[in-house]
Design a protein around this motif. Structure first.
Motif, PDB file in Angstrom:
ATOM      1  N   GLU A  42      70.651   8.529  89.656  1.00  0.00           N
ATOM      2  CA  GLU A  42      70.653   7.123  89.260  1.00  0.00           C
ATOM      3  C   GLU A  42      72.069   6.638  88.950  1.00  0.00           C
ATOM      4  O   GLU A  42      72.431   5.501  89.263  1.00  0.00           O
ATOM      5  CB  GLU A  42      69.736   6.887  88.061  1.00  0.00           C
ATOM      6  N   MET A  43      72.891   7.498  88.347  1.00  0.00           N
ATOM      7  CA  MET A  43      74.286   7.123  88.064  1.00  0.00           C
ATOM      8  C   MET A  43      75.043   6.885  89.359  1.00  0.00           C
ATOM      9  O   MET A  43      75.819   5.932  89.473  1.00  0.00           O
ATOM     10  CB  MET A  43      74.972   8.202  87.227  1.00  0.00           C
ATOM     11  N   GLN A  44      74.817   7.747  90.346  1.00  0.00           N
ATOM     12  CA  GLN A  44      75.507   7.577  91.621  1.00  0.00           C
ATOM     13  C   GLN A  44      75.064   6.283  92.306  1.00  0.00           C
ATOM     14  O   GLN A  44      75.896   5.542  92.831  1.00  0.00           O
ATOM     15  CB  GLN A  44      75.247   8.770  92.529  1.00  0.00           C
ATOM     16  N   LYS A  45      73.776   5.978  92.289  1.00  0.00           N
ATOM     17  CA  LYS A  45      73.279   4.730  92.879  1.00  0.00           C
ATOM     18  C   LYS A  45      73.890   3.519  92.186  1.00  0.00           C
ATOM     19  O   LYS A  45      74.285   2.552  92.839  1.00  0.00           O
ATOM     20  CB  LYS A  45      71.760   4.662  92.788  1.00  0.00           C
ATOM     21  N   GLU A  46      73.965   3.568  90.864  1.00  0.00           N
ATOM     22  CA  GLU A  46      74.526   2.441  90.107  1.00  0.00           C
ATOM     23  C   GLU A  46      76.017   2.278  90.397  1.00  0.00           C
ATOM     24  O   GLU A  46      76.523   1.168  90.528  1.00  0.00           O
ATOM     25  CB  GLU A  46      74.284   2.642  88.615  1.00  0.00           C
ATOM     26  N   ARG A  47      76.736   3.396  90.508  1.00  0.00           N
ATOM     27  CA  ARG A  47      78.172   3.318  90.823  1.00  0.00           C
ATOM     28  C   ARG A  47      78.380   2.656  92.179  1.00  0.00           C
ATOM     29  O   ARG A  47      79.237   1.784  92.332  1.00  0.00           O
ATOM     30  CB  ARG A  47      78.809   4.706  90.825  1.00  0.00           C
ATOM     31  N   ILE A  48      77.593   3.057  93.166  1.00  0.00           N
ATOM     32  CA  ILE A  48      77.721   2.471  94.504  1.00  0.00           C
ATOM     33  C   ILE A  48      77.366   0.989  94.470  1.00  0.00           C
ATOM     34  O   ILE A  48      78.040   0.165  95.090  1.00  0.00           O
ATOM     35  CB  ILE A  48      76.851   3.250  95.508  1.00  0.00           C
ATOM     36  N   LYS A  49      76.342   0.624  93.705  1.00  0.00           N
ATOM     37  CA  LYS A  49      75.930  -0.769  93.599  1.00  0.00           C
ATOM     38  C   LYS A  49      77.033  -1.627  92.974  1.00  0.00           C
ATOM     39  O   LYS A  49      77.322  -2.723  93.439  1.00  0.00           O
ATOM     40  CB  LYS A  49      74.648  -0.874  92.764  1.00  0.00           C
TER      41      LYS A  49
END
Length: 59
Positions: A42-49
């Motif tokens: 989830e952290m990686q998805k949020e960073r990309i977003k």
């Protein structure tokens, strides 16, 4: 998944696991591991977003 993505998730999961363990009451070791990787993904998805993909070094 690139090697960089793999290593990033692994690092996030390690940090998340330390946070879960230090908070106490994290549950069984298998549950802590599952939770840590869920947090990491989830952290990686949020960073990309928020930031987009990382630019290459030659830019």
């Amino acid at each position: 998944m690139t090697r960089n993505d793999y290593e990033e998730i692994e690092a996030y999961a390690t940090v998340a696991m330390m946070g879960l363990l230090s908070a106490g009451g994290a549950g069984s070791p298998p549950q802590v591991a599952r939770d840590a990787f869920e947090i990491a993904e989830e952290m990686q998805k949020e960073r990309i977003k928020r930031l987009g993909d990382k630019p290459p070094y030659d830019c």
